[in-house]
Design a protein around this motif. Sequence first.
Motif: not given
Length: 720
Positions: A477-481, A520-528, A534-535
Amino acid sequence: MPGLSLDSRLDGAVGGKTAKALERAFGMRTVGDLVAHYPRRYARRGELTPISSLPVGEAVTIVAEVRRANERRMQYRKGSILEVVISDGHGDLSLTFFNQSWRIKDLHPGRRGIFAGKVGEYRGAKQLAHPDYELFEDEDTARMNAQAYAHLPIPIYPATSAVASWQFKKIIDLVLDGLGPIPDPLPGGLRDRHGLLDARTAIERIHRPDFEDQIEQARETLRWHEAFVLQAALLQQRQFVRSLSATRRAPGRLLERFDEALPFPRTPDQIGVGAQIESDLEGDWPMNRLVQGEVGSGKTLVALRAMLQVAESGGQSALIAPTEVLAAQHVRSIARMLGPQLAPELMPTLLTGQLPAAERRKAALRAASGQARIVVGTHALLSESTTFADLGLVVVDEQHRFGVEQRESLRAKGSSPHALVLTATPIPRTVAMTVFGDLDVSTIRTMPAGRAGIETFVAPLAEKPGWFARVWDRIAEEVAQGRQAFVVCAAIDAEAGAKDDTADEPIGQDDDEPARTRWGVVQAAELLSRHPAFGDIRIQILHGRMPAEEKDAVMQAFARGDVDVLVATTVVEVGVDVPNASTMAILEADRFGVSQLHQLRGRVGRGGVPGLCLLVTEAPAGSSARARVDAVASTLDGFALAEVDLELRGEGDVLGDAQSGARSSLRLLRVVKDADLIAEARIAAERIFDEDPALLQHGGLTAAIERRVGQQERAALAKS
């Protein structure tokens, strides 16, 4: 062994073999080191330690009674096993000895003693294999003076598998019997005022008390020794710096031009602290000042004005930062603040270990020739190949990341340069006195106008697992703004166990915390990357193991707005300034310390956009891990949080290993509990130096300072 002193070498007092064992186990080299290893508690001969709660795998010392002993032949090889069962009245414990049948003469039912060893398990039962032990005196004598004997405290020392507590007690007794007079570090008047013991009596009573009520007075006396000697050492260091001659650096036209071009007014605190620094730089001795202030309070502005004052007379300033990312950001920020007129004159230059060889040579040449009047770098500034034409000011950013030795080795590159230490981690009053007592302390409390502020919320997944999905929706939502966001993780790759070796370590886990990092950074980035919301969102990662150019490129892209969400380790904790970043989600927030969470949170809400910080945790309500997270969510006051951090984590973590030597090797003194005592000791030490600056009348104090600070730390301090 007559005439031992606290400075006597241990090998001459206890023999080479024992001395080596003590040095390996505890780092002891002198009699003074030995007698300062105080008991951690006291047992009584009538006391029964709970055997049922003995931890498997740990070295323990217990007081117990022999219940039975029997010897049996081993089935499949030669020899015998002696099994002895001891009891504390609530639980039993087996002792096993191989081929030592002679011990059965001593270990018969009814004998009591101290038993020490590593707790093991055999067929589900706890046991000590080949423990050390010392039995109490024979029953006849014991019966004759049973009452006195039962109440005589037994000191239990911090021990290792190589040196058991009772063995340490025997060594201490041997040394104390041969120890000569002990010079007293405390003046007689001070001892009398506070009802303290003389040094010899205090040491005797903490190691060999006749009654329990002797112990506390001995401890109180030795707490005073620690506080008073430490404060005296810090005051002596301050006095030493003030005995040096510094090049006076008067403000001039450079500073006037900078102030005239500033697009905003300075805050009252920035003006006040700036005036103190301006006065220091014109003084007869080198400035030695700590500036503490919240993230974004203007410490860099204050430091830059000091650099301009030094540059007026052709002097150079060196700013050392803890990470490559922060050093690069400082150079860009300083160049931007100086503007197109001043920047070419001062030539702010980056010098780090990861620069390409040609660039690094060019930067080193600018520093050596004096062409660069502002040099910013990491540990590369400390290397022997880095020299300066006229180093007039050393600025250390985030002092808690650097030890005394590093700070002073940079100062040694100039002729008594001024020193300015910056920290965005607010320091509790007692820690400031204990760790930074040789520095003058300034505080910037007021924040610049125009900041929208930060709201902080806990996402408690243990109670509300559905909130995890809401965290990602909120960021989208924040990024959309048109805004940007950080996602902070405790590791680079949770599955590989990869930590970020250039960032602060997450704090150690409590019993109620999961043992392993999940995100970790790897797992969070993979999830997003797979998240439907987040397309179209541009995601980048950042961690300390990336090459310097890549880290810098990612940070610059984020600052330009080319990246929407930055998934990072705590490498973003300090100095990252992106006014459009509105939101931060900290995953597994319970794995970070209070002050570190506060630092991370300070990366958002830096412009006119309101800040939002989401502390995501699975720690259950009521746990100490959850208490840290809740504390951060409850206030934006970093100074209040610093006190909370100190109380929750203890000074060992807050002071950190980097603050070496006299400043953190506290044995009995506790900076929270003994705050008033430390303050009183400071005043008393100042009075002594006012009356006797060279300590000619205080030989005991001089000797104690020498022992307390140690050779390595004194060498570092002398580089000032």
